[in-house]
Scaffold this active site. Structure first.
Site, PDB file in Angstrom:
ATOM      1  N   VAL A   1     -58.751  59.786 -19.209  1.00  0.00           N
ATOM      2  CA  VAL A   1     -59.748  59.862 -17.750  1.00  0.00           C
ATOM      3  C   VAL A   1     -59.312  61.110 -16.173  1.00  0.00           C
ATOM      4  CG1 VAL A   1     -61.112  57.635 -18.472  1.00  0.00           C
ATOM      5  CG2 VAL A   1     -59.523  58.094 -16.186  1.00  0.00           C
TER       6      VAL A   1
ATOM      7  N   SER B   1     -29.190  61.394  -1.745  1.00  0.00           N
ATOM      8  CA  SER B   1     -30.075  61.482  -3.107  1.00  0.00           C
ATOM      9  C   SER B   1     -29.562  60.863  -4.097  1.00  0.00           C
ATOM     10  CB  SER B   1     -30.290  63.256  -3.482  1.00  0.00           C
ATOM     11  OG  SER B   1     -31.208  63.117  -2.537  1.00  0.00           O
TER      12      SER B   1
ATOM     13  N   HIS C   1     -33.435  65.419  -9.423  1.00  0.00           N
ATOM     14  CA  HIS C   1     -32.821  66.860  -8.327  1.00  0.00           C
ATOM     15  C   HIS C   1     -31.470  67.009  -8.427  1.00  0.00           C
ATOM     16  CE1 HIS C   1     -33.614  64.580  -5.088  1.00  0.00           C
ATOM     17  NE2 HIS C   1     -32.223  65.071  -4.403  1.00  0.00           N
TER      18      HIS C   1
ATOM     19  N   ASP D   1     -38.343  61.681 -10.631  1.00  0.00           N
ATOM     20  CA  ASP D   1     -37.405  62.329 -10.424  1.00  0.00           C
ATOM     21  C   ASP D   1     -35.699  60.752  -9.761  1.00  0.00           C
ATOM     22  OD1 ASP D   1     -35.489  63.934  -8.528  1.00  0.00           O
ATOM     23  OD2 ASP D   1     -35.742  63.567  -6.851  1.00  0.00           O
TER      24      ASP D   1
END
Length: 505
Positions: free
Chosen positions: A289, A232, A127, A157
């Site tokens: 599945v 971040s 991001h 991310d």
């Protein structure tokens, strides 16, 4: 001496005497007064000094159309030759946009760290660099290098960048073993909060295995080391200077640190980084599945002593287990030697497995534990299959239909035969088989479970049903066995399956 002065003196004498009496009468444990070094806690300066050079600031720029953004003011339409034309042209030009389309440059900041000095490999959050036109990596000594994008993974991310290693002498750090981190262990975060590069904060691991609903593989490390906007993509270090997490999210009403930050564990991130470096994309294992949680009611209905594992709600057509190896209704409790305590554990351990690997899967089928061998497919290929198939249980056979019978009422539901008339009425796909629910009584046990008219009962207690009489017989048999709940496998109108338990008292 005034009366007030005398009273204060008496109080001081009484308190001192009482304190002496108390200490003399009771042994004071040595741990009551903590021992603190004269110069405070041990410094982390040496550790930080050796790591700062490997942590970088990431700056990106992106061109957006200002007229399309919220609150943007479009260029007014003026008559040709208007005396205000020059004024408005100059005004909108000075805003940094183009007078024809309002294009503007938007910049953002984040953090990252070098993991390979020889190749110039930098890791950050997806991001941080998403949709960027230009990416620059800024080092602690002021050097700035252009970066190219190697690959990204939106599910975790994580993004991998590359800079020219000849353009600057790089310092690299390595990933550590995040699985060894315990709650209470010291950690250090270094990053670029609010554009203030080279910021060091220290805290502890506050919790592990956090699920914040940000993606399918949530397994975050929670820390109280201060993490803010701009951190971040930055590293979370252990006391040995190894990266045990990538700082990626915070919980904060104000936008600043309140002591609740989250890091992607290195155990998950390092594998993603390796795949992005090697292939430019991820190549995750895939079981094929659909799963749902095992609740206490479902566990009881399946004869399991405890609620654990992942309940298989459907098998994807063309997937690795579309051969009867694993069936809808099975509960997966162990995968490749790893225990599956709850549903969310399975996607993560499968994704971390190698494509094409043959693994042992321990399942509970109709109350009996058994081991099956499964060869994994590739998730990225499976997502195309899963998006294209109708979600029906490929292991279930349509079978022969019984003659038309009257509807039956059971557990707050009215059920009837699934024939051409009811298929048309409820829009049920041709390949869905079972007994259709035509009505659900308000406030009934079925209504409490969110069951709706138009859904189809395909199995009860893992045995298929084809007529309303089958439904009545199966419910009656379960009651005779002393069961408190009935486990129903329901199909939607398009064939997508789910399991529901209904009280029978």
């Amino acid at each position: 001496m005034t009366s007030n002065t005398l009273l204060c003196a008496v109080r001081r004498t009484f308190i001192a005497g009482a304190a002496a009496l108390f200490v003399g009468a009771v042994a004071v444990p040595s741990f009551v007064t903590p021992t603190v070094a004269a110069d405070g806690p041990a410094s982390v300066a040496d550790l930080a000094e050796g790591l700062l050079g490997a942590v970088v600031n990431i700056s990106t720029s992106q061109t957006v159309k200002g007229t399309e953004g919220p609150g943007a003011v479009p260029m007014p339409q003026l008559p040709e030759g208007s005396p205000f034309q020059d004024f408005f042209d100059e005004f909108f030009k000075n805003r940094g946009g183009d007078k024809d389309n309002g294009a503007q440059k938007v910049q953002s900041l984040g953090s990252g760290f070098v993991v390979d000095a020889e190749q110039g490999i930098v890791v950050t959050n997806n991001h941080v660099i998403a949709d960027a036109d230009d990416i620059e990596v800024n080092f602690s000594d002021g050097v700035t290098l252009k970066a190219t994008l190697v690959g990204t993974d939106t599910k975790t991310d994580v993004a991998v960048l590359k800079v020219d290693p000849k353009g600057h002498k790089l310092t690299a750090v390595k990933f550590g073993d995040s699985s060894k981190m315990r709650v209470g262990d010291w950690v250090m975060a270094i990053g670029n909060p609010f554009g203030l590069g080279g910021t060091v904060t220290v805290g502890i691991v506050s919790a592990r295995n956090r699920d914040i609903n940000s993606g399918p593989y949530d397994d975050f490390i929670q820390t109280d080391a201060a993490i803010n906007r701009g951190n971040s993509g930055g590293p979370l270090f252990n006391s040995s200077g190894e990266v045990i997490g990538i700082n990626t999210a915070i919980i904060s009403p104000s936008g600043g640190s309140i002591g609740i930050g989250f890091s992607i564990p290195a155990q998950l991130a390092s594998g993603v980084v390796d795949q992005l470096r090697q292939f430019g994309e991820t190549r995750r294992g895939w079981l094929g599945v659909r799963i749902q949680p095992v609740t206490e009611d479902i566990a009881e209905s399946l004869g399991m002593a405890t609620a654990k594992g992942a309940l298989v709600a459907g098998v994807i057509k063309g997937g690795p287990v579309d051969n009867g190896t694993i069936l809808a209704g099975d509960v997966i409790i162990k995968f490749d030697g790893k225990d599956i305590h709850e549903m969310r554990d399975l996607p993560r351990v499968v994704a971390e497995s190698t494509v094409g690997k043959a693994v042992d899967v321990v399942i509970v089928r109709k109350g009996v534990e058994q081991t099956v061998k499964v060869t994994l497919g590739r998730l990225e290929d499976g997502e195309k299959l899963a998006g294209g198939e109708d979600g029906g249980n490929t292991d279930q056979d349509d079978g022969d239909k019984a003659p038309a019978v009257s509807t039956a009422s059971v557990l707050g539901m009215t059920v009837g035969e699934l024939n051409d008339e009811t298929r048309t009425k409820f829009g049920i796909a041709a390949d869905v088989s079972g007994v259709v629910i035509t009505d659900v009584t308000k406030d009934s046990a079925a209504a409490e479970r969110g069951i709706q008219a138009g859904e189809v009962i395909t199995e009860i207690a893992q045995e298929s049903v084809a007529t309303p009489k089958d439904v009545m017989d199966r419910i009656g048999a379960l009651k005779e066995q002393g069961r408190k709940n009935a486990l129903l496998m329901l199909a939607s109108k398009t064939g997508e399956l789910r399991f529901v338990t209904i009280r029978m008292d």
